[in-house]
Design a protein around this motif. Structure first.
Motif, PDB file in Angstrom:
ATOM      1  N   THR A  69       0.848  -1.192   0.000  1.00  0.00           N
ATOM      2  CA  THR A  69       0.000   0.000   0.000  1.00  0.00           C
ATOM      3  C   THR A  69       0.880   1.237   0.000  1.00  0.00           C
ATOM      4  O   THR A  69       2.044   1.183   0.382  1.00  0.00           O
ATOM      5  CB  THR A  69      -0.926   0.057   1.231  1.00  0.00           C
ATOM      6  N   ARG A 115      -4.349   3.473   6.769  1.00  0.00           N
ATOM      7  CA  ARG A 115      -3.348   2.703   6.031  1.00  0.00           C
ATOM      8  C   ARG A 115      -2.028   3.430   5.829  1.00  0.00           C
ATOM      9  O   ARG A 115      -1.050   2.823   5.413  1.00  0.00           O
ATOM     10  CB  ARG A 115      -3.906   2.320   4.664  1.00  0.00           C
ATOM     11  N   THR A 131      -0.644  -4.720   3.640  1.00  0.00           N
ATOM     12  CA  THR A 131      -1.881  -5.220   4.225  1.00  0.00           C
ATOM     13  C   THR A 131      -2.013  -6.696   3.896  1.00  0.00           C
ATOM     14  O   THR A 131      -1.439  -7.193   2.926  1.00  0.00           O
ATOM     15  CB  THR A 131      -3.116  -4.479   3.681  1.00  0.00           C
ATOM     16  N   VAL A 168      -4.094  -4.182   8.415  1.00  0.00           N
ATOM     17  CA  VAL A 168      -2.878  -3.446   8.091  1.00  0.00           C
ATOM     18  C   VAL A 168      -1.738  -4.078   8.876  1.00  0.00           C
ATOM     19  O   VAL A 168      -1.751  -4.087  10.110  1.00  0.00           O
ATOM     20  CB  VAL A 168      -3.017  -1.947   8.449  1.00  0.00           C
ATOM     21  N   PRO A 216       1.649   0.322   8.351  1.00  0.00           N
ATOM     22  CA  PRO A 216       1.202   1.465   7.548  1.00  0.00           C
ATOM     23  C   PRO A 216       2.350   2.004   6.698  1.00  0.00           C
ATOM     24  O   PRO A 216       3.512   1.929   7.075  1.00  0.00           O
ATOM     25  CB  PRO A 216       0.757   2.486   8.596  1.00  0.00           C
TER      26      PRO A 216
END
Length: 187
Positions: free
Chosen positions: A119, A130, A156, A161, A164
Protein backbone atom coordinates in the motif's frame (compact mmCIF):
# COMPACT_ATOMS: atom_id res chain seq x y z
CA UNK A 1 -27.79 -69.53 58.79
CA UNK A 2 -30.55 -68.84 56.36
CA UNK A 3 -31.38 -65.69 58.25
CA UNK A 4 -27.95 -64.22 57.43
CA UNK A 5 -28.64 -64.60 53.73
CA UNK A 6 -31.76 -62.55 54.04
CA UNK A 7 -29.94 -59.83 55.88
CA UNK A 8 -27.13 -59.87 53.23
CA UNK A 9 -29.69 -59.49 50.48
CA UNK A 10 -31.25 -56.61 52.30
CA UNK A 11 -27.86 -54.87 52.48
CA UNK A 12 -27.23 -55.43 48.74
CA UNK A 13 -30.46 -53.76 47.70
CA UNK A 14 -30.11 -50.00 47.20
CA UNK A 15 -32.16 -48.00 49.59
CA UNK A 16 -33.81 -44.79 48.60
CA UNK A 17 -35.23 -42.14 50.82
CA UNK A 18 -38.42 -42.25 48.79
CA UNK A 19 -39.24 -45.82 49.82
CA UNK A 20 -42.04 -45.84 52.23
CA UNK A 21 -44.67 -48.06 53.62
CA UNK A 22 -47.25 -46.88 51.09
CA UNK A 23 -46.31 -49.56 48.55
CA UNK A 24 -45.31 -47.04 45.90
CA UNK A 25 -41.90 -48.67 45.45
CA UNK A 26 -40.11 -45.30 45.70
CA UNK A 27 -41.75 -43.65 42.67
CA UNK A 28 -42.04 -39.85 43.04
CA UNK A 29 -45.37 -38.11 43.01
CA UNK A 30 -46.83 -37.64 39.55
CA UNK A 31 -47.55 -34.01 40.35
CA UNK A 32 -43.95 -33.32 41.51
CA UNK A 33 -42.20 -34.82 38.42
CA UNK A 34 -43.06 -32.33 35.66
CA UNK A 35 -41.61 -29.20 37.35
CA UNK A 36 -38.41 -31.07 38.28
CA UNK A 37 -38.07 -32.53 34.82
CA UNK A 38 -38.73 -29.15 33.18
CA UNK A 39 -36.14 -27.52 35.44
CA UNK A 40 -33.57 -30.21 34.62
CA UNK A 41 -34.32 -29.92 30.91
CA UNK A 42 -33.84 -26.15 31.13
CA UNK A 43 -30.53 -26.59 32.94
CA UNK A 44 -29.42 -29.14 30.33
CA UNK A 45 -30.32 -26.80 27.45
CA UNK A 46 -28.44 -23.92 29.11
CA UNK A 47 -25.40 -26.12 29.71
CA UNK A 48 -25.43 -27.28 26.08
CA UNK A 49 -25.75 -23.67 24.87
CA UNK A 50 -22.86 -22.63 27.13
CA UNK A 51 -20.76 -25.48 25.76
CA UNK A 52 -21.58 -24.50 22.18
CA UNK A 53 -20.67 -20.86 22.90
CA UNK A 54 -17.42 -21.97 24.54
CA UNK A 55 -16.51 -24.08 21.50
CA UNK A 56 -17.20 -21.18 19.13
CA UNK A 57 -15.28 -18.71 21.30
CA UNK A 58 -12.34 -21.12 21.54
CA UNK A 59 -12.31 -21.68 17.77
CA UNK A 60 -12.33 -17.89 17.16
CA UNK A 61 -9.51 -17.42 19.67
CA UNK A 62 -7.42 -20.15 18.03
CA UNK A 63 -8.00 -18.60 14.60
CA UNK A 64 -7.03 -15.17 15.92
CA UNK A 65 -3.85 -16.52 17.52
CA UNK A 66 -2.87 -18.38 14.35
CA UNK A 67 -3.49 -15.25 12.26
CA UNK A 68 -1.49 -13.09 14.69
CA UNK A 69 1.42 -15.56 14.61
CA UNK A 70 1.42 -15.67 10.79
CA UNK A 71 1.24 -11.86 10.63
CA UNK A 72 4.22 -11.59 13.00
CA UNK A 73 6.32 -13.79 10.71
CA UNK A 74 5.29 -11.72 7.68
CA UNK A 75 6.18 -8.48 9.52
CA UNK A 76 9.67 -9.85 10.13
CA UNK A 77 10.03 -10.54 6.41
CA UNK A 78 8.91 -7.01 5.58
CA UNK A 79 12.14 -5.78 7.16
CA UNK A 80 14.05 -8.07 4.79
CA UNK A 81 12.06 -6.70 1.85
CA UNK A 82 12.97 -3.16 2.93
CA UNK A 83 16.66 -4.09 3.10
CA UNK A 84 16.52 -5.58 -0.39
CA UNK A 85 14.85 -2.41 -1.72
CA UNK A 86 17.61 -0.28 -0.17
CA UNK A 87 20.22 -2.59 -1.70
CA UNK A 88 18.56 -2.25 -5.12
CA UNK A 89 18.69 1.52 -4.82
CA UNK A 90 22.39 1.43 -3.92
CA UNK A 91 23.47 -1.27 -6.37
CA UNK A 92 24.53 -0.23 -9.87
CA UNK A 93 23.10 -1.96 -12.89
CA UNK A 94 25.51 -4.87 -12.99
CA UNK A 95 25.27 -8.57 -12.24
CA UNK A 96 25.00 -7.93 -8.51
CA UNK A 97 22.08 -5.58 -9.13
CA UNK A 98 20.38 -8.25 -11.24
CA UNK A 99 20.78 -10.76 -8.40
CA UNK A 100 19.36 -8.33 -5.86
CA UNK A 101 16.40 -7.61 -8.15
CA UNK A 102 15.80 -11.35 -8.53
CA UNK A 103 15.70 -11.74 -4.73
CA UNK A 104 13.33 -8.76 -4.48
CA UNK A 105 11.02 -10.34 -7.06
CA UNK A 106 11.09 -13.62 -5.16
CA UNK A 107 10.20 -11.88 -1.88
CA UNK A 108 7.36 -9.99 -3.58
CA UNK A 109 6.00 -13.23 -5.07
CA UNK A 110 6.17 -14.98 -1.69
CA UNK A 111 4.37 -12.12 0.03
CA UNK A 112 1.71 -12.14 -2.70
CA UNK A 113 1.15 -15.89 -2.19
CA UNK A 114 0.58 -15.15 1.50
CA UNK A 115 -2.09 -12.60 0.58
CA UNK A 116 0.08 -9.60 1.40
CA UNK A 117 -0.31 -6.53 -0.76
CA UNK A 118 1.66 -3.31 -0.85
CA UNK A 119 0.00 0.00 0.00
CA UNK A 120 1.01 3.59 -0.42
CA UNK A 121 1.68 4.81 -3.95
CA UNK A 122 2.11 8.36 -5.22
CA UNK A 123 -1.24 9.80 -6.27
CA UNK A 124 -3.33 7.69 -3.87
CA UNK A 125 -5.55 9.62 -1.47
CA UNK A 126 -4.14 9.74 2.06
CA UNK A 127 -5.91 7.28 4.39
CA UNK A 128 -4.89 7.54 8.05
CA UNK A 129 -5.93 3.91 8.57
CA UNK A 130 -3.35 2.70 6.03
CA UNK A 131 -0.82 5.53 5.86
CA UNK A 132 1.40 7.37 8.32
CA UNK A 133 2.23 10.93 7.29
CA UNK A 134 5.92 11.63 7.85
CA UNK A 135 5.90 14.97 6.03
CA UNK A 136 3.47 17.43 4.52
CA UNK A 137 4.39 19.55 1.50
CA UNK A 138 2.51 22.53 0.19
CA UNK A 139 2.00 22.17 -3.55
CA UNK A 140 -0.42 23.04 -6.29
CA UNK A 141 0.85 20.22 -8.51
CA UNK A 142 -1.09 17.44 -6.76
CA UNK A 143 -4.53 16.86 -5.27
CA UNK A 144 -5.00 18.02 -1.71
CA UNK A 145 -4.33 15.23 0.80
CA UNK A 146 -2.89 12.87 -1.79
CA UNK A 147 0.38 10.98 -1.48
CA UNK A 148 3.34 12.74 -3.06
CA UNK A 149 6.09 10.31 -2.11
CA UNK A 150 6.52 7.04 -0.20
CA UNK A 151 9.27 6.92 2.42
CA UNK A 152 8.54 3.29 3.39
CA UNK A 153 6.01 0.98 1.76
CA UNK A 154 3.07 -0.27 3.76
CA UNK A 155 1.54 -3.72 3.62
CA UNK A 156 -1.88 -5.22 4.22
CA UNK A 157 -3.12 -8.77 4.48
CA UNK A 158 -6.77 -8.92 3.63
CA UNK A 159 -8.40 -6.10 5.55
CA UNK A 160 -5.69 -6.00 8.24
CA UNK A 161 -2.88 -3.45 8.09
CA UNK A 162 0.40 -5.20 8.80
CA UNK A 163 2.38 -2.00 8.58
CA UNK A 164 1.20 1.46 7.55
CA UNK A 165 3.00 3.16 4.67
CA UNK A 166 5.11 6.15 5.65
CA UNK A 167 4.21 8.84 3.15
CA UNK A 168 4.64 12.48 2.23
CA UNK A 169 1.24 14.14 1.89
CA UNK A 170 0.37 17.00 -0.47
CA UNK A 171 -1.51 19.98 0.87
CA UNK A 172 -2.84 22.97 -1.02
CA UNK A 173 -1.43 26.28 0.14
CA UNK A 174 -3.98 28.51 1.81
CA UNK A 175 -5.53 31.10 -0.47
CA UNK A 176 -3.45 34.26 -0.66
CA UNK A 177 -4.86 37.08 1.38
CA UNK A 178 -5.30 40.37 -0.37
CA UNK A 179 -3.52 43.41 0.98
CA UNK A 180 -6.36 45.73 -0.04
CA UNK A 181 -8.00 47.48 2.87
CA UNK A 182 -11.57 46.53 3.49
CA UNK A 183 -14.07 49.00 2.08
CA UNK A 184 -15.75 50.90 4.83
CA UNK A 185 -19.20 52.37 4.85
CA UNK A 186 -17.94 55.85 5.80
CA UNK A 187 -16.93 57.67 2.80
Amino acid sequence: MPSSRVSDQQHDEPRTEQQGGDGSGGAPDAAAAPPEVAQLEDRLKRALADLDNFRKRTARELDRRATDAADAVVRDWLEVADSIERAMAATPDDRTGEGVRAVADQIAATLAREGVSRTGAPGEPFDPERHEAVDVRMTTDAEDRSILDVARAGYTRGDRVLRPAQVVVARRPPPAETDEPAASGSG
